[in-house]
Design an enzyme around this catalytic site. Structure first.
Site, PDB file in Angstrom:
ATOM      1  N   ASN A   5       0.934  -1.191 -10.272  1.00  0.00           N
ATOM      2  CA  ASN A   5       0.565   0.724 -10.064  1.00  0.00           C
ATOM      3  C   ASN A   5       1.079   0.495  -9.644  1.00  0.00           C
ATOM      4  OD1 ASN A   5      -0.794   3.182  -9.985  1.00  0.00           O
ATOM      5  ND2 ASN A   5      -2.917   1.385 -10.286  1.00  0.00           N
ATOM      6  N   TRP A   6       2.023   1.243  -8.838  1.00  0.00           N
ATOM      7  CA  TRP A   6       2.429   1.936  -7.183  1.00  0.00           C
ATOM      8  C   TRP A   6       1.704   2.986  -6.986  1.00  0.00           C
ATOM      9  CZ3 TRP A   6       8.350   2.280  -8.362  1.00  0.00           C
ATOM     10  CH2 TRP A   6       8.289  -0.123  -8.114  1.00  0.00           C
ATOM     11  N   LYS A   7       0.660   3.559  -7.901  1.00  0.00           N
ATOM     12  CA  LYS A   7      -0.169   4.486  -7.589  1.00  0.00           C
ATOM     13  C   LYS A   7       1.018   5.429  -6.737  1.00  0.00           C
ATOM     14  CE  LYS A   7      -3.675   0.745  -7.080  1.00  0.00           C
ATOM     15  NZ  LYS A   7      -5.151   0.849  -6.404  1.00  0.00           N
ATOM     16  N   HIS A  91      -7.266   4.413 -16.191  1.00  0.00           N
ATOM     17  CA  HIS A  91      -7.388   3.711 -14.984  1.00  0.00           C
ATOM     18  C   HIS A  91      -8.880   3.887 -14.096  1.00  0.00           C
ATOM     19  CE1 HIS A  91      -7.324   1.654 -10.497  1.00  0.00           C
ATOM     20  NE2 HIS A  91      -6.063   2.107 -11.414  1.00  0.00           N
ATOM     21  N   GLU A  93      -9.664   4.742 -10.913  1.00  0.00           N
ATOM     22  CA  GLU A  93      -9.494   6.053 -10.294  1.00  0.00           C
ATOM     23  C   GLU A  93      -9.351   7.580 -10.823  1.00  0.00           C
ATOM     24  OE1 GLU A  93      -6.257   4.524  -7.978  1.00  0.00           O
ATOM     25  OE2 GLU A  93      -7.374   2.855  -7.034  1.00  0.00           O
ATOM     26  N   GLU A 163     -10.363  -4.042 -15.062  1.00  0.00           N
ATOM     27  CA  GLU A 163     -10.544  -4.324 -13.363  1.00  0.00           C
ATOM     28  C   GLU A 163     -11.419  -3.697 -13.248  1.00  0.00           C
ATOM     29  OE1 GLU A 163      -5.882  -2.725 -12.163  1.00  0.00           O
ATOM     30  OE2 GLU A 163      -7.392  -1.292 -12.434  1.00  0.00           O
ATOM     31  N   GLY A 169      -8.325  -2.900  -5.140  1.00  0.00           N
ATOM     32  CA  GLY A 169      -7.890  -2.289  -2.991  1.00  0.00           C
ATOM     33  C   GLY A 169      -9.089  -2.234  -2.427  1.00  0.00           C
ATOM     34  N   SER A 208      -7.027  -7.027  -6.455  1.00  0.00           N
ATOM     35  CA  SER A 208      -6.936  -7.767  -5.680  1.00  0.00           C
ATOM     36  C   SER A 208      -6.279  -8.671  -5.731  1.00  0.00           C
ATOM     37  CB  SER A 208      -8.068  -7.576  -4.551  1.00  0.00           C
ATOM     38  OG  SER A 208      -8.391  -6.850  -4.642  1.00  0.00           O
ATOM     39  N   GLY A 229      -2.015  -3.309  -8.069  1.00  0.00           N
ATOM     40  CA  GLY A 229      -1.677  -2.721  -7.235  1.00  0.00           C
ATOM     41  C   GLY A 229      -1.076  -2.997  -5.650  1.00  0.00           C
ATOM     42  N   GLY A 230      -1.754  -3.053  -4.964  1.00  0.00           N
ATOM     43  CA  GLY A 230      -1.622  -3.411  -3.316  1.00  0.00           C
ATOM     44  C   GLY A 230      -0.219  -4.017  -2.887  1.00  0.00           C
TER      45      GLY A 230
HETATM   46  C1  PEP Z   1      -4.866  -1.473  -9.095  1.00  0.00           C
HETATM   47  O1  PEP Z   1      -4.854  -0.016  -8.950  1.00  0.00           O
HETATM   48  O2  PEP Z   1      -4.753  -1.046 -10.609  1.00  0.00           O
HETATM   49  C2  PEP Z   1      -5.608  -2.112  -8.380  1.00  0.00           C
HETATM   50  C3  PEP Z   1      -6.039  -3.440  -8.937  1.00  0.00           C
HETATM   51  O3  PEP Z   1      -4.941  -2.528  -7.361  1.00  0.00           O
HETATM   52  P1  PEP Z   1      -5.317  -3.549  -6.341  1.00  0.00           P
HETATM   53  O4  PEP Z   1      -4.155  -4.815  -6.318  1.00  0.00           O
HETATM   54  O5  PEP Z   1      -4.690  -3.062  -4.845  1.00  0.00           O
HETATM   55  O6  PEP Z   1      -6.190  -4.024  -6.143  1.00  0.00           O
END
Ligand code: PEP
Length: 246
Positions: A5-7, A91, A93, A163, A169, A208, A229-230
């Site tokens: 997920n490049w957000k 998600h 967010e 999640e 994040g 994470s 994500g990150g």
């Molecule tokens: C996400 O954005 O779905 C996610 C899991 O982010 P991260 O890996 O940065 O926690």
């Protein structure tokens, strides 16, 4: 399966570079399904970069509507035309920052499946909910909204991503045991309605995930891969995580 997920990140040049690096690092093949989810306006560019590779394209959101007076929205049918095979729905967010209710998420799930795409349905609790012992109730309610709208069989054409909001994040990962416990709960809940769907549905962990913790998380019985994500923004880290899911 591993989905990145490049957000809200990247320029055309940087996402093309990232996608091309992932393609080249996975050129020898990867036994895991790999999906990348850039922002809408980069879908076309990334599609070109991953053409003729095993990497699939996903979007980060979709409208529940198919067309009409919904300024600023993008429909699932449009995403299918752009070459998407997956769409992230619900998600945290989107739920937290844009007030998407579980019913709206369920409508999006239906819209995504109605055009033949695979939803990646995100569920998960906040820290407050976890500390209040509400994790299972929260996750169950988020799943129930989709099951009521689509029927349990629809989950066999979807991916669920657990999640925990407190792990996204933040650098705080759920322990493999904490994550496994919720994954097992999700699978058992689905099994109580349809055991064959429960066996086939893929349940990803997100929050994470890094190269250093991916193998241990993915080795848990009910964790079928990750939503990243990150760490998906660094090709070497993402590819290492994909390898851990093989
Ligand atoms: C996400 O954005 O779905 C996610 C899991 O982010 P991260 O890996 O940065 O926690």
């Amino acid at each position: 399966m591993v989905a990145g997920n490049w957000k809200l990140n990247g320029s055309v040049a940087s996402v093309e570079a990232l996608a091309s690096e992932i393609v080249s690092e996975l050129r020898a093949g990867c036994a895991a399904d790999v999906v990348v989810c850039p922002v809408f306006v980069h879908l076309h560019n990334v599609r070109s970069c991953i053409a003729s590779s095993q990497i699939k394209l996903g979007a980060q959101n979709a409208s529940a509507q198919s067309s009409g007076a919904f300024t600023g929205e993008v429909s699932a049918g449009m995403l299918a035309e752009c070459g998407c095979e997956y769409v992230i729905v619900g998600h945290s967010e989107r739920r937290e920052l844009y007030g998407e209710s579980s019913d709206e998420v369920a409508d999006k799930f239906v819209a995504v499946q109605s055009v033949g795409l695979c939803p990646i349905l995100c569920v998960g609790e906040t820290l407050e909910q976890r500390e209040g012992g509400e994790t299972e109730n929260v996750v169950a309610a988020q799943l129930d909204a989709v099951i009521e709208a689509s029927g349990v069989a629809a989950l066999s054409r979807a991916v669920v991503a657990y999640e925990p909001v407190w792990a996204i994040g933040t650098g705080k990962t759920a322990t493999p045991e904490e994550a496994q416990a919720v994954h097992a709960f999700i699978r058992a809940k689905i099994a109580s309605l349809d055991s064959s769907v429960a066996t086939s549905v893929r349940i990803l962990y997100g929050g994470s995930v890094k190269p250093s913790n991916a193998s241990e998380l993915f080795s848990q019985d009910d964790i079928d891969g990750g939503l990243i994500g990150g760490a998906s923004l660094q090709s070497a880290d993402f590819v290492e995580i994909c390898r851990a899911a093989e």
